[in-house]
Design a protein around this motif. Structure first.
Motif, PDB file in Angstrom:
ATOM      1  N   VAL A  14      32.617  33.755  46.640  1.00  0.00           N
ATOM      2  CA  VAL A  14      33.838  34.497  46.314  1.00  0.00           C
ATOM      3  C   VAL A  14      33.980  34.483  44.801  1.00  0.00           C
ATOM      4  O   VAL A  14      33.888  33.426  44.163  1.00  0.00           O
ATOM      5  N   ARG A  15      34.199  35.655  44.230  1.00  0.00           N
ATOM      6  CA  ARG A  15      34.386  35.764  42.784  1.00  0.00           C
ATOM      7  C   ARG A  15      35.760  36.385  42.508  1.00  0.00           C
ATOM      8  O   ARG A  15      36.127  37.385  43.126  1.00  0.00           O
ATOM      9  N   VAL A  16      36.478  35.777  41.584  1.00  0.00           N
ATOM     10  CA  VAL A  16      37.791  36.290  41.197  1.00  0.00           C
ATOM     11  C   VAL A  16      37.795  36.484  39.690  1.00  0.00           C
ATOM     12  O   VAL A  16      37.482  35.557  38.941  1.00  0.00           O
ATOM     13  N   ALA A  17      38.135  37.681  39.256  1.00  0.00           N
ATOM     14  CA  ALA A  17      38.234  37.978  37.825  1.00  0.00           C
ATOM     15  C   ALA A  17      39.681  38.240  37.468  1.00  0.00           C
ATOM     16  O   ALA A  17      40.386  38.964  38.187  1.00  0.00           O
ATOM     17  N   TYR A  18      40.120  37.650  36.379  1.00  0.00           N
ATOM     18  CA  TYR A  18      41.472  37.884  35.861  1.00  0.00           C
ATOM     19  C   TYR A  18      41.357  38.819  34.675  1.00  0.00           C
ATOM     20  O   TYR A  18      40.637  38.533  33.701  1.00  0.00           O
ATOM     21  N   LEU A  19      42.022  39.963  34.729  1.00  0.00           N
ATOM     22  CA  LEU A  19      41.941  40.982  33.692  1.00  0.00           C
ATOM     23  C   LEU A  19      43.266  41.083  32.955  1.00  0.00           C
ATOM     24  O   LEU A  19      44.342  41.078  33.575  1.00  0.00           O
ATOM     25  N   GLU A  20      43.187  41.175  31.644  1.00  0.00           N
ATOM     26  CA  GLU A  20      44.356  41.464  30.811  1.00  0.00           C
ATOM     27  C   GLU A  20      44.120  42.799  30.136  1.00  0.00           C
ATOM     28  O   GLU A  20      43.100  42.989  29.460  1.00  0.00           O
ATOM     29  N   ASN A  21      45.040  43.734  30.342  1.00  0.00           N
ATOM     30  CA  ASN A  21      44.877  45.091  29.798  1.00  0.00           C
ATOM     31  C   ASN A  21      43.490  45.649  30.128  1.00  0.00           C
ATOM     32  O   ASN A  21      42.804  46.214  29.271  1.00  0.00           O
ATOM     33  N   GLU A  22      43.077  45.455  31.388  1.00  0.00           N
ATOM     34  CA  GLU A  22      41.837  45.981  31.968  1.00  0.00           C
ATOM     35  C   GLU A  22      40.569  45.305  31.459  1.00  0.00           C
ATOM     36  O   GLU A  22      39.466  45.739  31.794  1.00  0.00           O
ATOM     37  N   ASN A  23      40.701  44.241  30.675  1.00  0.00           N
ATOM     38  CA  ASN A  23      39.529  43.511  30.193  1.00  0.00           C
ATOM     39  C   ASN A  23      39.414  42.172  30.922  1.00  0.00           C
ATOM     40  O   ASN A  23      40.367  41.384  30.934  1.00  0.00           O
ATOM     41  N   PRO A  24      38.265  41.869  31.549  1.00  0.00           N
ATOM     42  CA  PRO A  24      38.098  40.570  32.213  1.00  0.00           C
ATOM     43  C   PRO A  24      38.086  39.445  31.189  1.00  0.00           C
ATOM     44  O   PRO A  24      37.300  39.465  30.244  1.00  0.00           O
ATOM     45  N   VAL A  25      38.966  38.464  31.373  1.00  0.00           N
ATOM     46  CA  VAL A  25      39.060  37.353  30.419  1.00  0.00           C
ATOM     47  C   VAL A  25      38.769  36.002  31.068  1.00  0.00           C
ATOM     48  O   VAL A  25      38.473  35.031  30.369  1.00  0.00           O
ATOM     49  N   GLU A  26      38.870  35.924  32.389  1.00  0.00           N
ATOM     50  CA  GLU A  26      38.555  34.686  33.095  1.00  0.00           C
ATOM     51  C   GLU A  26      37.871  35.039  34.410  1.00  0.00           C
ATOM     52  O   GLU A  26      38.250  36.022  35.066  1.00  0.00           O
ATOM     53  N   VAL A  27      36.880  34.251  34.785  1.00  0.00           N
ATOM     54  CA  VAL A  27      36.154  34.480  36.034  1.00  0.00           C
ATOM     55  C   VAL A  27      36.033  33.151  36.774  1.00  0.00           C
ATOM     56  O   VAL A  27      35.647  32.134  36.183  1.00  0.00           O
ATOM     57  N   TYR A  28      36.362  33.182  38.055  1.00  0.00           N
ATOM     58  CA  TYR A  28      36.270  31.995  38.909  1.00  0.00           C
ATOM     59  C   TYR A  28      35.297  32.296  40.037  1.00  0.00           C
ATOM     60  O   TYR A  28      35.401  33.341  40.694  1.00  0.00           O
ATOM     61  N   ILE A  29      34.363  31.395  40.255  1.00  0.00           N
ATOM     62  CA  ILE A  29      33.337  31.601  41.285  1.00  0.00           C
ATOM     63  C   ILE A  29      33.309  30.385  42.197  1.00  0.00           C
ATOM     64  O   ILE A  29      33.227  29.248  41.726  1.00  0.00           O
ATOM     65  N   GLU A  30      33.409  30.643  43.487  1.00  0.00           N
ATOM     66  CA  GLU A  30      33.359  29.567  44.475  1.00  0.00           C
ATOM     67  C   GLU A  30      32.307  29.929  45.510  1.00  0.00           C
ATOM     68  O   GLU A  30      32.442  30.938  46.207  1.00  0.00           O
TER      69      GLU A  30
END
Length: 514
Positions: A14-30
């Motif tokens: 499972v991958r989760v990306a956190y985007l600020e103003n449409e730019n990915p700034v953090e990615v979490y991978i489990e």
């Protein structure tokens, strides 16, 4: 600022990306085989007490024993300084201990007790993971357990009540503090999270009661049963990031499986019913990370060199606990004087450095080598720009002043593996050195090896099994030296290219060898 959570779920990861103003700034991978353990609570057994390190190793049932520093091993957490303790829980649901223990180099502060007076070998204790196992190191543990909720973090072993420093309004801070302290149990404490801003006191008190109920159940289950064992597991990466990063008015969540879509809607409904409409199911044919430009950002985050729009570039080299970032002018030549050109490159690099550090989740010590600037005013401008750029980062950072030669030392809290360590492994071809010996170097080693072998035992024929590129090099560049050796030792040297050979590997087979 608009933000998004983009969730890509498959059977294996499972991958989760956190985007600020449409730019990915953090990615979490489990990944299914490597689920994160930060926030989990275990009943463990002390297997070693080390007075010389003021620490103990605790078996909690993971692959490696966990590390417990003496300040984290005390039965109750020391009361932190008033506002220093009120930093937010990180996106991973990281554990809060006393304020001196949450920065980089955490838990290595001056010991407040002797570990031998606190723990004994064989003792059974309840501990929580506050830092993932990283590299060859086991998980970092603490006895100062915290239970994170949406707006509050409950601390059963601390009487302190703190408010997130990200809530700046003094009246709001005091309102939240009083609302929480009004009904809390004696001997316990809370951290009021940023998400609590504007939340009514009744809602905060309801969540406080719910979290305390969870703790009572954990405390009860942790007192009986086999050891070591897992007592409490934190939320999975999808619900954890929703809890920590979702802001109903400005955050949209996109999920590419119906199962995740439904359970996230139910989860959001439980704490922010008005935000359910911001949870959307993504059903387009293009993969979700491709659609949002995240795959491209991930590939770029694995590159050693990152180009700037001006034509300059930054180079990022990571060691286990130290990262060096070098700023280079590259193709950028500027329009006026040299000092202005250099300052312009450094100011552009600041934004990319802050972004890459956050996206790659680089932790530990970071050394940034800016291009030398002659004027102190320009150095100050670059340092100020770096400080402002890092304010967006939710991980705790600390910057030391810039030196006269443009070096900046900073630290960034590390709770989990960097993106590079998560997505890559050491190169088996070069043994993780990051380089291999050149064809010329290997060829010279072969020539020396032939001479040594013939000096020990003359032979009419020497067969060399080697990589094809090295064989080509010997034939094309070193043919005269081969002939000289053949004449001197009255032998015949035959290079043979072998498929599958490592470029540095070779074998000499002399006539008569078996």
């Amino acid at each position: 600022m608009s933000s998004s959570l983009v969730v890509n779920s498959t059977r294996s990861e499972v991958r989760v990306a956190y985007l600020e103003n449409e730019n990915p700034v953090e990615v979490y991978i489990e990944r299914q085989a490597e689920c994160g353990v930060v926030g989990n609570i275990y009943r463990g057994r002390v297997v070693r007490v080390l007075p010389g390190m003021q620490a103990a190793f605790v078996d909690v049932g993971l692959e490696r024993t966990g590390f417990l520093y003496v300040n984290d091993a005390l039965p109750r957490a020391p009361a932190p300084p008033e506002d220093d303790a009120s930093a937010d829980v990180s996106g991973e649901g990281a554990v809060l201990g006393d304020s001196k223990q949450r920065g980089v180099g955490a838990n290595r502060s001056q010991p407040v007790a002797n570990i031998a007076d606190v723990l004994q070998q064989g003792q059974e204790i309840l501990v929580q993971v506050q830092k993932e196992p990283i590299g060859t190191k086991g998980a970092r543990l603490t006895r100062h357990i915290t239970i994170p909720g949406r707006t509050l973090v409950f601390m059963p072993f601390s009487e302190h009540t703190g408010v997130s420093l990200r809530i700046e309004d003094l009246e709001e801070r005091e309102r939240l503090r009083l609302a929480v302290e009004e009904n809390k149990s004696p001997g316990t404490g809370f951290i009021v999270r940023t998400a609590a801003e504007g939340v009514q006191g009744e809602e905060l008190q309801e969540e406080a009661r719910r979290i305390e109920s969870i703790w009572r159940d954990i405390d009860k289950r942790g007192k009986a049963g086999p050891v070591p064992r897992l007592v409490f597991s934190d939320l999975d990466v999808v619900l954890r990031t929703t809890r920590d990063l979702f802001v109903g008015g400005s955050t949209t969540i996109y999920l590419d499986t119906e199962a995740d879509h439904q359970r996230v809607r139910d989860f959001v409904q439980s704490f922010e019913p008005d935000g359910v409409d911001k949870v959307e199911f993504y059903d387009k044919p293009q993969p979700i990370f491709d659609s949002f430009g995240i795959e491209v950002a991930l590939e770029r985050a694995l590159e050693r060199k990152v180009w700037l729009k001006s034509g300059g570039h930054i180079v990022i080299d990571q060691a286990e606990a130290l990262t060096v970032i070098d700023i280079n002018s590259g193709r950028f030549v500027g329009k006026s004087n040299l000092e202005e050109t250099i300052t312009q490159i450094n100011l552009e690099a600041v934004q990319e450095v802050a972004y890459q550090v956050r996206l790659r989740n680089i932790g530990g010590i970071v050394i940034i080598d800016f291009i030398d600037m002659a004027l102190a005013a320009n150095r100050d401008a670059v340092l100020t720009a770096l400080e402002n750029a890092l304010k967006k980062d939710r991980a705790k950072t600390s910057i030391v002043r810039m030196s006269e030669i443009g070096l900046v030392e900073m630290t960034r809290k590390r709770v989990r593996e960097s993106l590079g360590n998560t997505l890559t492994e050491g190169c088996p071809y070069c043994n993780s050195r990051g380089f291999i010996k050149s064809e010329q170097t290997v060829a010279n080693e072969i020539l020396r090896a032939i001479v040594r072998s013939l000096n020990r035992e003359p032979s009419p024929t020497v067969l060399i099994n080697i990589h094809s590129s090295v064989a080509d090099y010997l034939y094309e560049v070193e043919s005269e030296q081969l002939e000289e050796i053949e004449e001197k030792y009255e032998t015949s040297i035959i290079p043979v290219a072998r498929d599958g050979y490592h470029q540095e590997h070779f074998e000499l087979v002399c006539a008569g060898d078996k």
